[in-house]
Design an enzyme around this catalytic site. Structure first.
Site, PDB file in Angstrom:
ATOM      1  N   ASN A   1      -3.221   6.127   5.838  1.00  0.00           N
ATOM      2  CA  ASN A   1      -2.428   5.205   6.644  1.00  0.00           C
ATOM      3  C   ASN A   1      -0.925   5.397   6.442  1.00  0.00           C
ATOM      4  OD1 ASN A   1      -2.664   2.841   8.483  1.00  0.00           O
ATOM      5  ND2 ASN A   1      -1.573   1.778   6.842  1.00  0.00           N
TER       6      ASN A   1
ATOM      7  N   HIS B   1      -4.264  -9.101  10.561  1.00  0.00           N
ATOM      8  CA  HIS B   1      -5.153  -8.440  11.530  1.00  0.00           C
ATOM      9  C   HIS B   1      -6.358  -9.304  11.918  1.00  0.00           C
ATOM     10  CE1 HIS B   1      -2.779  -4.887  10.937  1.00  0.00           C
ATOM     11  NE2 HIS B   1      -3.152  -4.737   9.691  1.00  0.00           N
TER      12      HIS B   1
ATOM     13  N   LYS C   1       0.820  -1.226   0.000  1.00  0.00           N
ATOM     14  CA  LYS C   1       0.000   0.000   0.000  1.00  0.00           C
ATOM     15  C   LYS C   1       0.845   1.263   0.000  1.00  0.00           C
ATOM     16  CE  LYS C   1      -2.298  -0.932   3.830  1.00  0.00           C
ATOM     17  NZ  LYS C   1      -1.739  -2.246   4.158  1.00  0.00           N
TER      18      LYS C   1
END
Length: 459
Positions: A148, A195, A125
Site C-alpha cells: 500500500n 473505510h 503504516k
C-alpha cells in the site's frame, strides 16, 4: 499450499479488475506466467493511457472498459485491485460460478519466494513500513518495501529468491481479498473507525485487519499495540507468538518506553536499550509507537539491536509526513503536506507541541475548521494562511479568539512571512488541514514546493 507457477497458471482465464498500479502489475505478472488475461475497468478507453492499452493488447490482453463484463462465469480467477469492492454483483456471479476471487497481495504471496513482513493498522503504516525497511536494508538483508506504500507487491514477486524479505504495508482492502497469505511477522499498529463505507461496521473492519495473522501459526510473530483495546481483543484469536509494544506502560515482555528510553525485553527477560526518545528525528508520541513497532518487528526477525538503534537515530521520517527539512537561525522547518484534513493537522501540532508558526489552507473539502481553531492557543503562535479556504480557517480562528494570522500569496510568500515572524526555538510547520487541489496537482507537489522555498532561505 504450493506457490502458483508456470505449470498451474498457464492457460487459466484470469480477469484483472482495476487498471491502477497494482492492476497493471498483476496483468504483467499473469501474462508472464502464461495466463489468458482480460482487464476490466470502470473507465472507458478514452480515459486510459492509449500506449498502455496498445502495449498490453500486443501481449494478448483483452479489455472490457467502461462496462460490466459479460460471461464472467467463464473465468477461473478474478484478481481484484484494492479499490474494487468484492461485493460488486458481477464479482458475486463469478464466485458462484466457481472462480477464485483474490487480490493482488494474495497472488503475489503465492508467486513470491522469500519472507513476508506485513504491517497494517489505521494510522502509521507508511512510516512504520518505511522505517522497518530501512532497518532491514542496513542489516544487509535483500529487502523490498512494497504494498500500500505505492509499489505493487506483485511487481517484485516474480524476481524474489528465498533470501529476500518483502516489507509490506497492507491495507484492509488488500487483506480482505487474501486467502492463504501468511507472513513470517505481522503487525497491527492501531484500530480506529475508517473505510466504513466499504466495511460497513467496525467489526468487519477489524476482521479484515485480522486477516494479516489469520494463517500464521506458532512459528511466526504478531506485533500488537498494547495500548489499543481493539487491537488486543483482535489478537486473542491469533495463533502466532504475540509480542506487544506500548508507549504508555512498561511490559513484562515486548517493546516499550522505560522512562524516555525505547527498550525491548526479550523472551529471556533481558532488557535491550535501543535509543532515547529525544534522539528520534521523527517527533510525536505516535511516532514513538511507530518506532517501537518497527523495533519489535526487526528484533524478532533477528536483526542486531545496534543496527536497529543506529537507524532509529538517523531516520528522518517519510516524505511529506511531519518531515524534518532543516533549521536556520534556531528555527526548525517541518513539511506535513500530507496533513490534508483537520485531524491530520492536529496530530502534527500535538507532535511539535508549542511555539509553532503554522502554514495552513488550500481546498478545505467542506470541512468544519472549528476543531482546528479551538486547539491553536497554547501551541500555535501565528498562522500564515494560503489558498482558497484560508479565509475560512481565519473565520473559525477569529470565533475561537485567535487573531494572530496573516495571509500569504503563494508558498514562497508564506515561508518568507513565517520565517520573519519566527524566533529562535520556534518551528515553522506546513500542515495545511486542506487538500492541495486549488493550487497544486497533489500534496507531494505542494510539499516539494515548500521544501524548495525553505532551501532558498539558506537552510
Amino acid at each position: 499450499m504450493e506457490n502458483i507457477n508456470l505449470n498451474n497458471i498457464k492457460n487459466k482465464k484470469v480477469l484483472v479488475v482495476g487498471l491502477g498500479k497494482s492492476g497493471i502489475a498483476a496483468v504483467q505478472a499473469m501474462v508472464k506466467l502464461g495466463a489468458n488475461v482480460t482487464v476490466q475497468d470502470s473507465k472507458n478507453v478514452n480515459e486510459i493511457d492509449s500506449q498502455l492499452v496498445t502495449f498490453l493488447q500486443g501481449k494478448g490482453v483483452e479489455f472490457c472498459l467502461g462496462e460490466i463484463p459479460e460471461n464472467v462465469d467463464k473465468f477461473d480467477m478474478l484478481i481484484l485491485s484494492p479499490g474494487v469492492d468484492p461485493e460488486l454483483p458481477f464479482v458475486d456471479v463469478a464466485a458462484k460460478s466457481g472462480a477464485e476471487i483474490i487480490g493482488e497481495l494474495e497472488i503475489a504471496f503465492r508467486i513470491a519466494r522469500g519472507h513476508f513482513v506485513a504491517i497494517t493498522g489505521t494510522n502509521g503504516k507508511t512510516t512504520t513500513t518505511t522505517l522497518t525497511g530501512e532497518i532491514f536494508k542496513k542489516s544487509g538483508k535483500k529487502t523490498h518495501v512494497v504494498g500500500n506504500i505505492g509499489v505493487a507487491v506483485i511487481s517484485k514477486a516474480l524476481d524474489t529468491v528465498e533470501e529476500d524479505w518483502l516489507i509490506t504495508e497492507t491495507s484492509s482492502f488488500q487483506l480482505q481479498t487474501t486467502k492463504y497469505f501468511k507472513p513470517v511477522i505481522s503487525a497491527i499498529l492501531n484500530l480506529t473507525p475508517d473505510h466504513l463505507n466499504r466495511h460497513h461496521t467496525m467489526e468487519n473492519y477489524g476482521l479484515a485487519k485480522g486477516k494479516v495473522f489469520e494463517n500464521q501459526d506458532e512459528s511466526g510473530y504478531c506485533i500488537i499495540n498494547a495500548d489499543d483495546e481493539a487491537c488486543c481483543k483482535l489478537a486473542e484469536s491469533c495463533k502466532a507468538r504475540v509480542v506487544y509494544f506500548s508507549s504508555s506502560k512498561e511490559l513484562d515482555k515486548g517493546a516499550f518506553l522505560k522512562g524516555d528510553d525505547l527498550v525491548i525485553v526479550n523472551d529471556k527477560g533481558e532488557t535491550i536499550e535501543l535509543v532515547n526518545r529525544r534522539d528520534l528525528k521523527i517527533i510525536g508520541n505516535h511516532n514513538v509507537e511507530n518506532a517501537l513497532a518497527a523495533s519489535a518487528i526487526c528484533y524478532y526477525a533477528g536483526i542486531e539491536p545496534s543496527i536497529i538503534s543506529n537507524v532509529l537515530k538517523s531516520f528522518s521520517g517519510v516524505e511529506h509526513r511531519i518531515e524534518y527539512c532543516g533549521s536556520m537561525e534556531g528555527v526548525k522547518f517541518y513539511n506535513d503536506s500530507k496533513g490534508t484534513n483537520v485531524d491530520a493537522a492536529l496530530t502534527a501540532i500535538r507532535a511539535i507541541e508549542k511555539n509553532i508558526i503554522l502554514i495552513a489552507g488550500g481546498d478545505g473539502k467542506s470541512q468544519d475548521f472549528k476543531p482546528l481553531a479551538s486547539n491553536l492557543k497554547g501551541s500555535v503562535k501565528h498562522m500564515v494562511l494560503i489558498g482558497r479556504d484560508g479565509p475560512k480557517i481565519a473565520e473559525a480562528a477569529e470565533k475561537a479568539g485567535f487573531k494572530d494570522y496573516t495571509y500569504g500569496s503563494d508558498m514562497g510568500d508564506c515561508v518568507k512571512k513565517a520565517f520573519e515572524v519566527a524566533e529562535e526555538g520556534d518551528t515553522v510547520l506546513l500542515s495545511p488541514a486542506c487538500a492541495s487541489w486549488d493550487m497544486y496537482d497533489n500534496f507531494e507537489q505542494r510539499g516539494n514546493h515548500f521544501k524548495e522555498m525553505v532551501a532558498k532561505l539558506g537552510v
